[in-house]
Scaffold this motif. Sequence first.
Motif, PDB file in Angstrom:
ATOM      1  N   GLY A   8       0.855  -1.190   0.000  1.00 16.93           N
ATOM      2  CA  GLY A   8       0.000   0.000   0.000  1.00 16.93           C
ATOM      3  C   GLY A   8       0.885   1.231   0.000  1.00 16.93           C
ATOM      4  N   SER A  10       0.963   5.288  -0.049  1.00 20.68           N
ATOM      5  CA  SER A  10       0.160   6.510   0.099  1.00 20.68           C
ATOM      6  C   SER A  10       0.806   7.691  -0.608  1.00 20.68           C
ATOM      7  N   SER A  15       5.619   4.641   3.475  1.00 20.76           N
ATOM      8  CA  SER A  15       5.408   3.593   2.473  1.00 20.76           C
ATOM      9  C   SER A  15       6.417   3.701   1.338  1.00 20.76           C
ATOM     10  N   SER A 184       2.333  12.742   8.178  1.00 19.56           N
ATOM     11  CA  SER A 184       0.895  13.038   8.106  1.00 19.56           C
ATOM     12  C   SER A 184       0.339  13.064   9.530  1.00 19.56           C
TER      13      SER A 184
END
Length: 346
Positions: A8, A10, A15, A184
């Motif tokens: 996954g 982002s 990641s 984030s």
Amino acid sequence: MEKRVLLGMSGGIDSSVAAMKLQEAGYEVTGVTLRLHDDGGRGAEEAARLADRLGIAHFEYDAREAFEAQVVRYFTEEYLAGRTPVPCTVCNNRLKWPLLARLADERGIRSIATGHYVRKVCHDGRWYIAPAADADKDQSFFLWGLKQDILERMLLPMGDLTKVEARAYAACRGFQRVAVKKDSLGVCFCPMDYRAFLRRAVPADRLPGRGAFLYENGAFLGWHEGYPFYTVGQRRGLGIHLNRAVYVKKTCRERNEVVLAPLASLYRTEMWLKDWNLVDEARVLGSGTVIVKIRYRKQANRCLVSRTDDDRLHVRLLDPLEAVASGQAAAFYDAEGLLLGGGIIL
Ligand SMILES: Nc1ncnc2c1ncn2[C@@H]1O[C@H](COP(=O)(O)OP(=O)(O)OP(=O)(O)O)[C@@H](O)[C@H]1O
């Protein structure tokens, strides 16, 4: 040994570094960016650019409908029901990881990965999430709902790294932009205060108007803006000035009331959980004390857990815990920090 993995991506630092680490470990990496909400496709663009530089396959998958139904709507409905939701927990456990597994299956890929800061270990034939090397970044708290079918397939390349090491690694590999990316913060679809989000996302006729702030003895203290705008344990932003510190003790949806009290009144010695998941029931139920956390950071209380006749978990807190909000998650750990399971507070 099969060396393919679906990661996954982002577009964020973790990641991105995970992609490099997996590749370095000899995996053939395929990256997927899930379009969860309208971010203008920025995450997917960044991830695609990185994938291109690393020479790995990448695709985007539109999961906006599922995300809206399972996470965003759940989030607003919980507040309207007078509870405090846990969107990241719900997203990880019910949407993100199961979807990664499905997309991997469709491509004949066995392993699935993310940039989460957690590790996993096998104990008596069962997989457990273990805390990350970087205690400050550990994200185990969000993953108690994952079952063995997911846990056994997970690869977690960031578990052994600290954030500082991750940045240094990206810089050293020549990915300067990745190395200096900002972390984030908060809930991805609601970076602002949740109250502003509710006002925007919920039709005005579904939001209650002003209601009464009551002291715990029933005395009227003033007016508030509607019960969904207050959460148990809240102290700041009440818009009410008393000569002592008060906290939200509970909210009452039916009467649109918010009850305030001193902190000492917010301590609880028991709670009940629904929608629970335990890796090994024998390690939690009636087997002595375990650690329970109801907050992501800086809290760990000892408790005894048992199962009730109506299939809930009863948690007796040996160290009383303040601000236990209905709708929030409780995660269980053993003394070594292994994640034993968790549930949603009733
Ligand atoms: N939109 C997405 N599509 C695919 N995978 C995602 C997406 N959002 C998050 N993930 C995966 O879940 C992991 C944890 O997500 P979280 O939102 O907690 O990110 P984070 O710690 O900020 O990580 P990152 O720096 O990679 O964005 C990410 O590292 C990534 O592997």
